[in-house]
Design a protein around this motif. Structure first.
Motif, PDB file in Angstrom:
ATOM      1  N   PHE A 238      26.157  17.107 -21.482  1.00  0.00           N
ATOM      2  CA  PHE A 238      25.120  17.385 -20.482  1.00  0.00           C
ATOM      3  C   PHE A 238      23.994  18.129 -21.188  1.00  0.00           C
ATOM      4  N   LEU A 239      22.829  17.481 -21.260  1.00  0.00           N
ATOM      5  CA  LEU A 239      21.705  18.099 -21.961  1.00  0.00           C
ATOM      6  C   LEU A 239      20.687  18.590 -20.942  1.00  0.00           C
ATOM      7  N   PRO A 240      20.375  19.880 -20.957  1.00  0.00           N
ATOM      8  CA  PRO A 240      19.412  20.399 -19.990  1.00  0.00           C
ATOM      9  C   PRO A 240      18.018  19.828 -20.223  1.00  0.00           C
ATOM     10  N   GLY A 241      17.275  19.611 -19.133  1.00  0.00           N
ATOM     11  CA  GLY A 241      15.935  19.055 -19.282  1.00  0.00           C
ATOM     12  C   GLY A 241      15.122  19.261 -18.016  1.00  0.00           C
ATOM     13  N   ARG A 242      13.880  18.760 -18.045  1.00  0.00           N
ATOM     14  CA  ARG A 242      12.979  18.898 -16.886  1.00  0.00           C
ATOM     15  C   ARG A 242      12.171  17.619 -16.744  1.00  0.00           C
ATOM     16  N   ILE A 243      12.022  17.187 -15.487  1.00  0.00           N
ATOM     17  CA  ILE A 243      11.228  15.982 -15.241  1.00  0.00           C
ATOM     18  C   ILE A 243       9.757  16.318 -15.479  1.00  0.00           C
ATOM     19  N   THR A 244       9.105  15.508 -16.341  1.00  0.00           N
ATOM     20  CA  THR A 244       7.711  15.809 -16.664  1.00  0.00           C
ATOM     21  C   THR A 244       6.766  14.782 -16.076  1.00  0.00           C
ATOM     22  N   GLY A 245       7.275  13.628 -15.721  1.00  0.00           N
ATOM     23  CA  GLY A 245       6.376  12.646 -15.143  1.00  0.00           C
ATOM     24  C   GLY A 245       7.151  11.548 -14.459  1.00  0.00           C
ATOM     25  N   ARG A 246       6.491  10.909 -13.495  1.00  0.00           N
ATOM     26  CA  ARG A 246       7.180   9.850 -12.761  1.00  0.00           C
ATOM     27  C   ARG A 246       6.179   8.790 -12.364  1.00  0.00           C
ATOM     28  N   HIS A 250       9.414   4.254 -14.243  1.00  0.00           N
ATOM     29  CA  HIS A 250      10.115   5.181 -15.124  1.00  0.00           C
ATOM     30  C   HIS A 250       9.917   6.645 -14.774  1.00  0.00           C
ATOM     31  N   VAL A 251      10.873   7.437 -15.245  1.00  0.00           N
ATOM     32  CA  VAL A 251      10.767   8.888 -15.128  1.00  0.00           C
ATOM     33  C   VAL A 251      10.879   9.454 -16.530  1.00  0.00           C
ATOM     34  N   SER A 252       9.989  10.345 -16.877  1.00  0.00           N
ATOM     35  CA  SER A 252      10.054  10.987 -18.193  1.00  0.00           C
ATOM     36  C   SER A 252      10.733  12.336 -18.041  1.00  0.00           C
ATOM     37  N   ILE A 253      11.685  12.587 -18.920  1.00  0.00           N
ATOM     38  CA  ILE A 253      12.401  13.857 -18.884  1.00  0.00           C
ATOM     39  C   ILE A 253      12.322  14.505 -20.256  1.00  0.00           C
ATOM     40  N   ALA A 254      11.840  15.739 -20.282  1.00  0.00           N
ATOM     41  CA  ALA A 254      11.770  16.480 -21.543  1.00  0.00           C
ATOM     42  C   ALA A 254      13.066  17.258 -21.694  1.00  0.00           C
ATOM     43  N   LEU A 255      13.794  16.946 -22.762  1.00  0.00           N
ATOM     44  CA  LEU A 255      15.042  17.656 -22.995  1.00  0.00           C
ATOM     45  C   LEU A 255      14.768  18.967 -23.698  1.00  0.00           C
ATOM     46  N   SER A 266      14.608   4.149 -10.555  1.00  0.00           N
ATOM     47  CA  SER A 266      15.518   3.933  -9.428  1.00  0.00           C
ATOM     48  C   SER A 266      16.762   4.827  -9.489  1.00  0.00           C
ATOM     49  N   GLY A 267      17.148   5.210 -10.705  1.00  0.00           N
ATOM     50  CA  GLY A 267      18.374   5.999 -10.829  1.00  0.00           C
ATOM     51  C   GLY A 267      18.141   7.493 -10.770  1.00  0.00           C
ATOM     52  N   VAL A 268      16.897   7.919 -10.584  1.00  0.00           N
ATOM     53  CA  VAL A 268      16.620   9.350 -10.644  1.00  0.00           C
ATOM     54  C   VAL A 268      16.041   9.841  -9.330  1.00  0.00           C
ATOM     55  N   ALA A 269      16.716  10.806  -8.718  1.00  0.00           N
ATOM     56  CA  ALA A 269      16.157  11.451  -7.543  1.00  0.00           C
ATOM     57  C   ALA A 269      15.577  12.775  -8.016  1.00  0.00           C
ATOM     58  N   GLY A 270      14.284  12.957  -7.846  1.00  0.00           N
ATOM     59  CA  GLY A 270      13.679  14.194  -8.328  1.00  0.00           C
ATOM     60  C   GLY A 270      12.216  13.940  -8.643  1.00  0.00           C
ATOM     61  N   SER A 271      11.477  15.011  -8.657  1.00  0.00           N
ATOM     62  CA  SER A 271      10.049  14.847  -8.922  1.00  0.00           C
ATOM     63  C   SER A 271       9.652  15.768 -10.066  1.00  0.00           C
ATOM     64  N   PRO A 272       8.482  15.511 -10.657  1.00  0.00           N
ATOM     65  CA  PRO A 272       8.069  16.319 -11.814  1.00  0.00           C
ATOM     66  C   PRO A 272       8.208  17.810 -11.542  1.00  0.00           C
ATOM     67  N   GLY A 273       8.684  18.533 -12.536  1.00  0.00           N
ATOM     68  CA  GLY A 273       8.888  19.966 -12.389  1.00  0.00           C
ATOM     69  C   GLY A 273      10.327  20.330 -12.113  1.00  0.00           C
ATOM     70  N   VAL A 278      20.821  15.893 -18.186  1.00  0.00           N
ATOM     71  CA  VAL A 278      20.964  14.481 -18.471  1.00  0.00           C
ATOM     72  C   VAL A 278      22.374  14.249 -19.009  1.00  0.00           C
ATOM     73  N   LEU A 279      23.070  13.275 -18.397  1.00  0.00           N
ATOM     74  CA  LEU A 279      24.407  12.902 -18.888  1.00  0.00           C
ATOM     75  C   LEU A 279      24.245  11.932 -20.046  1.00  0.00           C
ATOM     76  N   LEU A 280      24.934  12.235 -21.135  1.00  0.00           N
ATOM     77  CA  LEU A 280      24.877  11.380 -22.305  1.00  0.00           C
ATOM     78  C   LEU A 280      26.303  11.161 -22.785  1.00  0.00           C
ATOM     79  N   ARG A 281      26.786   9.926 -22.698  1.00  0.00           N
ATOM     80  CA  ARG A 281      28.144   9.637 -23.160  1.00  0.00           C
ATOM     81  C   ARG A 281      28.185   9.685 -24.696  1.00  0.00           C
TER      82      ARG A 281
END
Lengths: 358, 277
Positions: A238-246, A250-255, A266-273, A278-281
């Motif tokens: 689980f890598l911490p991050g923040r949504i930076t754009g949508r 696509h949604v951009s997430i800064a880790l 479609s797979g992300v519920a959330g808005s910038p900020g 992030v789950l990473l197998r």
């Protein structure tokens, strides 16, 4: 015979064992109830078997309501975690017990017990007492005893947990073969996700009496409904991050580890900020040459060699830990203390917002 | 050294048994069968030709069987429920059933005397309820002894059986039910069958304690309910007839052994037959 569980609930005083469970198991399919101990999976199984009376809700089998039918009148075969073989009866007598209760005559009884003994590779052990049998043999006697009465429903309570790892896999596959051969509708309780994934058609992940997700093995692994499921099924980073754009797609997430990833909107519920993880197998991470942009920089902590793969444990630049499962030949001579660059497959990522992390 | 360790561990107990049990028993046996002239069976003859003593032996055995039956009847369901209960009250209730053990049998027997006398609680209650129309005397009757002794020995039965039922996995009953056995059949074919060894042990414990009990028969029963133990006391302490007391003691011991073996064999045999049926 299909099984239909509707709004099943069991409470003991103020303690809730099963909150509100609704599941359907179609005829001939196998459902795994998967979860940590105390999640209500065994209570659910015992309500289906008729040993525990539900507080509310109903259980239907083949269309008829069996919620208040006593255990001995239900058409269920049950294999217990500790097998519960009758210690004072031989293997053959154990298997014959259910036939005797049904008034099956001696000749037919002997014949059917013989068939079961053959089918489960127990011939020659018929006269042994349970304590004279190995764990694997006891388990097969327990299965034979449950199947010989031709139940339409087969219930399995952690049937493999007392077997060693090698036996567990072969027994699991054998079990699923028998279940198909007999056309049994089956519910199978386990805390072992790999067992559930290898033999069940559908998995119900439970926690604290609540259903977390009901799906096929691949859906649960690839699209876990919440952080608990993601963490419980398989290994997870689980890598911490923040949504930076949508945008629409696509949604951009800064880790926090320093790179930005793009996820399908479609797979992300959330808005910038929004903050989250992030789950990473581990198998979606691979080692690459230093240099290219958008790689994770990490320090090797430990390498554990597993044969077909190697688990590479490292620390990211933000201090969080990461595990990568990579083919051993891609290790390129890395040793603890070395710096490495990791690339991740963006389509394997899932976003869990802060609020979801209950 | 290691080879001798088991022997050394057994030694103190074996020694104590030899000195404090086998030796006195052997001396009793010797005393019962000797007189100045040497070997004699006169003491035994005295017992076996007198119907008074036969009756007493019969009364003693009746006491043993009745008390064992009552404690089984009351103890089996209680012990089973306590062993199966998930409630946190179960261990408290078990403790409560053992409380009477902390009170001496003499004191408990006095308690029964208070209840059993002609104008005691039992008699007055029965009168008040209209079950009898004149006062009943339970004091100095075998009925009184049986009731009181059953109460004295019940905790031992419950404790023994509780341990036995606790050691039988409840899933065995569930397994039997899932295979089509109604709950009562599951209980009989599996739980009670597996508990039979413990039931034998508990019964023998209660039986042997009942027929050798002294305090309760002598306090509640008095002279009208003379049993072997009280007769032995009378002969040895009051009449100072030690050889006859020794003969009575030997007869009691032989009867206890014989009944125990027969009862054990009977239950074991029945259980085996059931299992193979």
């Amino acid at each position: 015979m299909d099984i239909e569980i509707n709004h099943l609930r069991k409470t003991y005083g103020s303690a809730v064992a099963v909150a509100d469970l609704s599941v359907k198991v179609p005829q001939g399919r196998m459902l795994a109830l998967l979860g940590p101990s105390g999640c209500g999976k065994t209570t659910t199984l015992r309500m289906v078997a008729g040993f525990i009376e539900p507080t509310s809700g109903s259980i239907r089998a083949g269309g008829s309501d069996i919620t208040r039918i006593p255990a001995h009148k239900r058409d269920t075969g049950l294999v217990f975690q500790n097998y519960a073989l009758f210690p004072h009866m031989s293997a053959a007598e154990n298997i014959a017990f259910g036939l005797r209760r049904r008034g099956v005559g001696r000749a037919e009884r002997d014949q059917r017990v013989g068939v079961m003994l053959d089918k489960l590779k127990l011939s020659g052990l018929a006269d042994r007492l349970p304590r004279q049998l190995s764990g694997g043999q006891q388990q097969r006697v327990a299965v034979a005893r449950a199947l010989v009465i031709n139940p339409s429903i087969l219930l399995l309570d952690e049937p493999f947990s007392n077997l060693d790892a090698k036996l567990r896999e072969s027994t699991g596959l054998e079990m699923s073969r028998l279940q198909r051969e007999f056309g049994l509708t089956s519910i199978f309780v386990t805390h072992d996700q790999s067992e559930a994934m290898s033999i069940a058609d559908t998995i119900a992940v439970m926690k604290d009496g609540e259903l977390q997700q009901l799906d096929s093995a691949s859906e649960i692994y690839e699209k876990p409904a919440n952080r608990f499921v993601a963490d419980f099924i398989g290994r997870a980073n689980f890598l911490p991050g923040r949504i930076t754009g949508r945008n629409d797609t696509h949604v951009s997430i800064a880790l926090a580890a320093g790179i930005t990833v793009e996820l399908q909107a479609s797979g992300v519920a959330g808005s910038p900020g929004d903050d989250g993880e992030v789950l990473l197998r581990p198998e979606a991470v691979s080692v690459t040459d230093a240099g290219p942009a958008n790689t994770l920089k990490a320090t090797v902590e430990q390498i554990s060699y597993q044969g077909s793969i190697a688990n590479l444990h490292g620390t990211l630049s933000d201090g969080s830990a990461i595990v990568a499962s990579v083919p051993p030949d891609t290790l390129r001579g890395l040793a603890p203390g070395d710096a490495m660059s990791l690339v991740i497959r963006a389509n394997a990522l899932r976003w869990f917002g802060r609020r979801q992390q209950v | 050294m290691a080879r001798f360790a088991p022997v050394l561990l057994f030694a103190p107990c074996a020694f104590a048994y030899a000195v404090f049990f086998i030796w006195p028993q052997a001396s009793l046996l010797a005393m019962s069968a000797t007189e100045k002239a040497g070997f004699t069976l006169a003491q035994y003859e005295r017992f076996f030709v007198d119907s008074y003593y036969w009756e007493m032996l019969g009364r003693t055995l009746w006491l043993g069987f009745a008390v064992t039956a009552i404690t089984l009847l009351l103890g089996v369901p209680t012990a089973y429920l306590l062993a199966r209960s998930q409630s946190r009250w179960a261990s408290f209730l078990l403790l409560l059933t053992t409380f009477p053990l902390l009170v001496s049998a003499v004191v408990r027997s006095f308690g029964w005397m208070v209840l059993f006398f002609r104008d005691g609680l039992l008699s007055r209650t029965l009168l008040a309820l209209g079950i009898v129309n004149h006062p009943v005397q339970t004091m100095y009757t075998m009925t009184g002894v049986i009731i009181a002794l059953a109460q004295v020995l019940l905790p031992l039965m419950i404790l023994t059986l509780h341990g036995v039922f606790k050691s039988i996995d409840r899933d065995l009953e569930y397994a039997a039910m899932s295979l089509g056995a109604r709950p009562s059949v599951a209980l009989g074919l599996v739980t009670f069958r597996l508990a039979s060894g413990g039931i034998v042990a508990g019964s023998l414990l209660v039986f042997s304690l009942a027929i050798s009990a002294f305090a309760t028969p002598s306090l509640v029963g008095g002279a009208r309910a003379n049993v072997m133990a009280t007769a032995i006391y009378e002969q040895a302490v009051e009449l100072l007839d030690w050889p006859f007391a020794a003969a009575l003691a030997t007869i009691l011991l032989v009867v206890v052994l014989a009944v125990s073996l027969a009862y054990g064999a009977l239950l074991e045999g029945r259980a085996d037959k059931e299992a193979s049926r």
